[in-house]
Design an enzyme around this catalytic site. Structure first.
Site, PDB file in Angstrom:
ATOM      1  CE1 TYR A 123      -3.368  -2.601  -0.185  1.00 37.19           C
ATOM      2  CE2 TYR A 123      -4.475  -1.425   1.560  1.00 37.19           C
ATOM      3  CZ  TYR A 123      -4.476  -2.405   0.590  1.00 37.19           C
ATOM      4  OH  TYR A 123      -5.600  -3.182   0.409  1.00 37.19           O
ATOM      5  CE  LYS A 175       0.234 -17.639  -0.372  1.00 34.65           C
ATOM      6  NZ  LYS A 175      -0.784 -18.705  -0.316  1.00 34.65           N
ATOM      7  CG  ASP A 209      -3.811 -19.300   1.207  1.00 34.24           C
ATOM      8  OD1 ASP A 209      -3.055 -18.998   2.143  1.00 34.24           O
ATOM      9  OD2 ASP A 209      -3.486 -20.098   0.314  1.00 34.24           O
ATOM     10  CG  ASP A 233      -7.799  -2.645   3.247  1.00 34.13           C
ATOM     11  OD1 ASP A 233      -8.752  -2.316   3.978  1.00 34.13           O
ATOM     12  OD2 ASP A 233      -7.617  -2.182   2.117  1.00 34.13           O
TER      13      ASP A 233
END
Ligand code: NAI
Length: 338
Positions: A123, A175, A209, A233
């Site tokens: 971001y 991740k 995930d 987010d």
């Protein structure tokens, strides 16, 4: 003591829900003087700048902000004013607590605090196009920056939050199997910081995930969660959805020298101006602000009044299954405060 707070009503439903929140805070006896400022589309239209100097000056002066949602044009136009404010004032910790308020929904036992890193990752918006074969938009690329210091302070914030609020576990969401540098650093640093809290707060980790799936299957298994900017987010909207939607989800953006309180949701252009928006998320964000200022009693009174209005009186806006307007809901909460 009167608190002076910068107030940015914002775009879309922002002015409607801000008006409702101010009426309720006033009825609850919150001792606040508002320093009203413009931001986002409203500021662009009035001054030609989505983040005017006067607004920045006010935030620098008051250090505490209550902000309605701001519209950001998609795919083009000016960069997000929300992101700019977070970066300008280094509001590195985004705290998004969500719990089941209205019984009878999908889940009865959600009580999750998501701690999201707010200034790094993808971001930062470091993006470019690469021209190939004369096509200036043939390839798009984006760079994520994650620093050891940034990881350390957000993970520590999550553990300190857990200690202060009597929470038992911090789940690190990442991740690191694919993003070995950016997510890998976050996980490594999180493990180091967790050592300091050994015996006081437990730590575990989960891949983003799998986390998204586990949240839907059994959200009651999560306590405090900490993650990087973009994952946080996305997950916070998912978590809001578990308890009835964005109309109930508040957030705080905290830094060393300032704090900005807002709803998780955006400016909801699809319902703006119709008088049907749910002001609860921004109201609960204002309660987080009161907690931050030390006005715990007023915050507690407002939370109780909102819960009684929603649960005991069954007075709800349509996003949470009711049919009353923003104004009717506001009047009902004010009545509960009397
Ligand atoms: P959104 O959160 O504004 O709306 C998503 C859906 O939730 C819509 O159907 C909307 O009607 C509903 N909703 C949201 N808040 C509600 C409320 N208080 N009461 C009842 N229903 C509500 O997300 P969207 O449409 O993706 O974004 C609209 C604009 O908001 C965009 O310009 C986006 O950049 C901006 N935005 C600003 C944020 C901020 O200021 N912190 C955060 C998220 C988005």
């Amino acid at each position: 003591m009167t608190h002076v707070i910068t107030l940015i009503p914002g775009d879309g439903i922002g002015p409607e829900i801000t008006d409702a929140v101010l009426r309720i805070l006033d009825a609850a006896g919150a001792d606040i003087r508002w320093d009203r400022q413009l931001g986002g589309m409203a500021a662009l239209e009035a001054t030609g700048d989505p983040l005017p100097g006067d607004t920045l000056e006010s935030v620098r002066r008051n250090r505490i902000v209550l902000k309605g949602p701001l519209t950001t044009p998609i795919g083009k136009g000016f960069r997000s004013v929300n992101v700019a404010l977070r970066k300008e004032f280094d509001l590195y910790a985004n705290i998004r607590p969500t719990r089941t308020i209205i019984p009878g929904g999908r889940y009865e036992d959600v009580d999750i605090v998501l701690v999201r890193e707010n200034t790094e990752g993808l971001y930062i918006g470091f993006e470019t196009f690469v021209t190939v074969g004369g096509d200036p938009r043939a390839v798009a690329q984006s760079t994520a920056i994650v620093t050891r210091q940034g990881c350390e302070r957000i993970v520590r914030y999550a553990f300190e939050y857990a200690v202060r609020h009597g929470r038992r576990r911090v789940t690190v969401v990442h991740k690191a199997n694919i993003l070995k540098a950016t997510s890998g650093l976050f996980l490594d640093v999180a493990r180091e910081v967790a050592e300091e809290y050994h015996g006081r707060v437990a730590m575990d980790d989960v891949i983003i995930d799998a986390c998204a799936m586990k949240l839907v299957l059994d959200p009651g298994q999560f306590d405090v969660m900490v993650t990087t900017n973009m994952f946080g987010d996305i997950l916070s909207d998912e978590i809001a959805g578990l308890v009835g939607g964005l109309g109930l989800a508040p957030g705080a953006n905290i830094g060393e020298t300032g704090a900005l309180f807002e709803a998780v949701h955006g400016s909801a252009p699809d319902i703006a101006g119709q008088g049907v928006a749910n002001p609860t998320a921004l109201l609960l964000a204002s309660c987080m602000m009161l907690d931050h200022l030390g006005d715990l009693t007023v915050a507690r009174r407002i939370r109780t009044a909102v819960e009684r209005t929603l649960c005991d009186d069954g007075i709800r806006t349509r996003d949470v299954g009711g049919h009353v307007s923003t104004d009717e809901f506001t009047v009902a909460v004010v009545r509960r405060l009397a």
